[in-house]
Enzyme design. Structure first.
Site, PDB file in Angstrom:
ATOM      1  N   HIS A  35       1.081   0.033 -13.449  1.00 30.28           N
ATOM      2  CA  HIS A  35       1.832  -1.181 -13.799  1.00 30.28           C
ATOM      3  C   HIS A  35       3.322  -0.856 -13.881  1.00 30.28           C
ATOM      4  CE1 HIS A  35       2.150  -5.300 -15.119  1.00 30.28           C
ATOM      5  NE2 HIS A  35       3.024  -4.893 -16.026  1.00 30.28           N
ATOM      6  N   MET A  86      -3.786  -7.073  -7.127  1.00 31.04           N
ATOM      7  CA  MET A  86      -3.350  -8.233  -7.909  1.00 31.04           C
ATOM      8  C   MET A  86      -4.501  -9.198  -8.171  1.00 31.04           C
ATOM      9  SD  MET A  86      -0.369  -7.277  -8.336  1.00 31.04           S
ATOM     10  CE  MET A  86       1.181  -6.714  -7.722  1.00 31.04           C
ATOM     11  N   ARG A  87      -5.375  -8.816  -9.084  1.00 33.04           N
ATOM     12  CA  ARG A  87      -6.522  -9.655  -9.439  1.00 33.04           C
ATOM     13  C   ARG A  87      -6.822  -9.488 -10.910  1.00 33.04           C
ATOM     14  NH1 ARG A  87      -8.868 -13.839  -7.357  1.00 33.04           N
ATOM     15  NH2 ARG A  87     -10.938 -13.432  -8.165  1.00 33.04           N
ATOM     16  N   ASN A 123      -5.142   1.621 -13.737  1.00 30.47           N
ATOM     17  CA  ASN A 123      -4.219   0.668 -13.106  1.00 30.47           C
ATOM     18  C   ASN A 123      -2.781   1.156 -13.247  1.00 30.47           C
ATOM     19  OD1 ASN A 123      -3.310  -1.852 -11.973  1.00 30.47           O
ATOM     20  ND2 ASN A 123      -2.769  -2.513 -14.045  1.00 30.47           N
ATOM     21  N   GLY A 157       0.802  -1.224   0.000  1.00 30.56           N
ATOM     22  CA  GLY A 157       0.000   0.000   0.000  1.00 30.56           C
ATOM     23  C   GLY A 157       0.834   1.272   0.000  1.00 30.56           C
ATOM     24  N   SER A 158       2.081   1.185  -0.461  1.00 34.12           N
ATOM     25  CA  SER A 158       2.887   2.416  -0.450  1.00 34.12           C
ATOM     26  C   SER A 158       2.352   3.433  -1.465  1.00 34.12           C
ATOM     27  CB  SER A 158       4.374   2.125  -0.676  1.00 34.12           C
ATOM     28  OG  SER A 158       4.606   1.757  -2.005  1.00 34.12           O
ATOM     29  N   ASN A 159       1.811   2.959  -2.575  1.00 33.21           N
ATOM     30  CA  ASN A 159       1.193   3.897  -3.521  1.00 33.21           C
ATOM     31  C   ASN A 159      -0.107   4.460  -2.968  1.00 33.21           C
ATOM     32  OD1 ASN A 159       2.614   4.220  -6.282  1.00 33.21           O
ATOM     33  ND2 ASN A 159       2.892   2.052  -5.758  1.00 33.21           N
TER      34      ASN A 159
HETATM   35  C1  GAR Z   1       3.495  -1.397  -7.557  1.00 36.96           C
HETATM   36  O1  GAR Z   1       4.846  -1.451  -7.957  1.00 36.96           O
HETATM   37  C2  GAR Z   1       2.589  -1.584  -8.762  1.00 36.96           C
HETATM   38  O2  GAR Z   1       3.130  -1.062  -9.938  1.00 36.96           O
HETATM   39  C3  GAR Z   1       2.490  -3.079  -8.823  1.00 36.96           C
HETATM   40  O3  GAR Z   1       2.371  -3.481  -7.477  1.00 36.96           O
HETATM   41  C4  GAR Z   1       3.150  -2.600  -6.681  1.00 36.96           C
HETATM   42  C5  GAR Z   1       2.345  -2.218  -5.450  1.00 36.96           C
HETATM   43  O4  GAR Z   1       3.147  -1.569  -4.524  1.00 36.96           O
HETATM   44  N1  GAR Z   1       1.358  -3.493  -9.601  1.00 36.96           N
HETATM   45  C6  GAR Z   1       1.370  -4.541 -10.423  1.00 36.96           C
HETATM   46  O5  GAR Z   1       2.327  -5.265 -10.563  1.00 36.96           O
HETATM   47  C7  GAR Z   1       0.066  -4.757 -11.166  1.00 36.96           C
HETATM   48  N2  GAR Z   1       0.193  -5.788 -12.134  1.00 36.96           N
HETATM   49  P1  GAR Z   1       2.520  -0.891  -3.243  1.00 36.96           P
HETATM   50  O6  GAR Z   1       1.579  -1.905  -2.611  1.00 36.96           O
HETATM   51  O7  GAR Z   1       3.698  -0.586  -2.357  1.00 36.96           O
HETATM   52  O8  GAR Z   1       1.794   0.328  -3.693  1.00 36.96           O
END
Ligand code: GAR
Length: 193
Positions: free
Chosen positions: A112, A95-96, A110, A14-16
């Site tokens: 990516h 991730m679904r 999304n 959940g850092s984003n």
């Molecule tokens: C992020 O790097 C995002 O780009 C990736 O999951 C990470 C979540 O990080 N998403 C994917 O790979 C989608 N296919 P976070 O939980 O620290 O935000």
């Protein structure tokens, strides 16, 4: 002044999510004020839940293992998202694989961690790091029925250094994500309908 409501979906750290909250939640852009109205996850151990709590944002866990099909899970997910009447739903590490039940009913973007259309799906950071490419990057796209295949909204790349490690590469991805995702959200929400 109108309020633009954002729902964030996540599955892990959940850092984003936290970056979006810090940069957009209860902040004004033009004539609008932005609010992250809910965080939703499919994993009960997702750290993002604690982040929601820290900022007093309601969080919901919908565990996909409790549903017999992707469609049944998506029906519940859509119901919860729509109960918040969001202007935009943001998948930040969610991730679904989603079905048309989701993609036809929810306006979503999304994040990516690769230069789409390259390295779709899981482990995109590893795949792009170990590839022959001299650059890595981040893409933000609309969610469509094709996995990681909707229209690209924002995309940026960076150079892979000679002595790059997977860790330093992943760090570059994260900092690019922290810059691009809030910018893309503001861009979409300020666009005239
Ligand atoms: C992020 O790097 C995002 O780009 C990736 O999951 C990470 C979540 O990080 N998403 C994917 O790979 C989608 N296919 P976070 O939980 O620290 O935000």
């Amino acid at each position: 002044m109108s309020i633009k409501r954002i729902v964030v979906l996540f599955s892990g750290e959940g850092s984003n999510l936290e970056n979006i909250i810090k940069k957009l939640h209860k902040k004004s852009f033009g004539l609008d004020s932005y609010e992250v109205v809910a965080g939703i996850t499919n994993k009960k151990e997702a750290k993002g839940i604690q982040i929601c709590k820290k900022y007093n944002i309601p969080s919901y866990v919908i565990e996909h293992k409790n549903y017999t099909s992707r469609e049944e899970f998506d029906t519940k997910l859509v119901e919860i998202i729509n109960s918040f009447h969001p202007h935009l739903t943001v998948l930040a590490g969610f991730m679904r694989i989603l079905t048309p039940i989701f993609t036809k009913n929810i306006k979503a973007i999304n994040l990516h961690p690769s230069l789409l259309p390259l390295f779709k799906g899981t482990n995109a950071i590893e795949k792009s790091f170990y590839s022959d490419m001299k650059v890595g990057g981040v893409s933000i796209h609309y969610v469509s029925k094709e996995l990681d295949g909707g229209e690209i909204i924002a995309q940026e790349c960076f150079k892979k250094d000679e002595d790059e490690t997977l860790e330093s590469f992943a760090k570059k991805i994260k900092s690019l994500e922290y810059k691009l995702l809030p910018q893309a959200i503001v861009k979409i929400l300020t666009k005239k309908a």
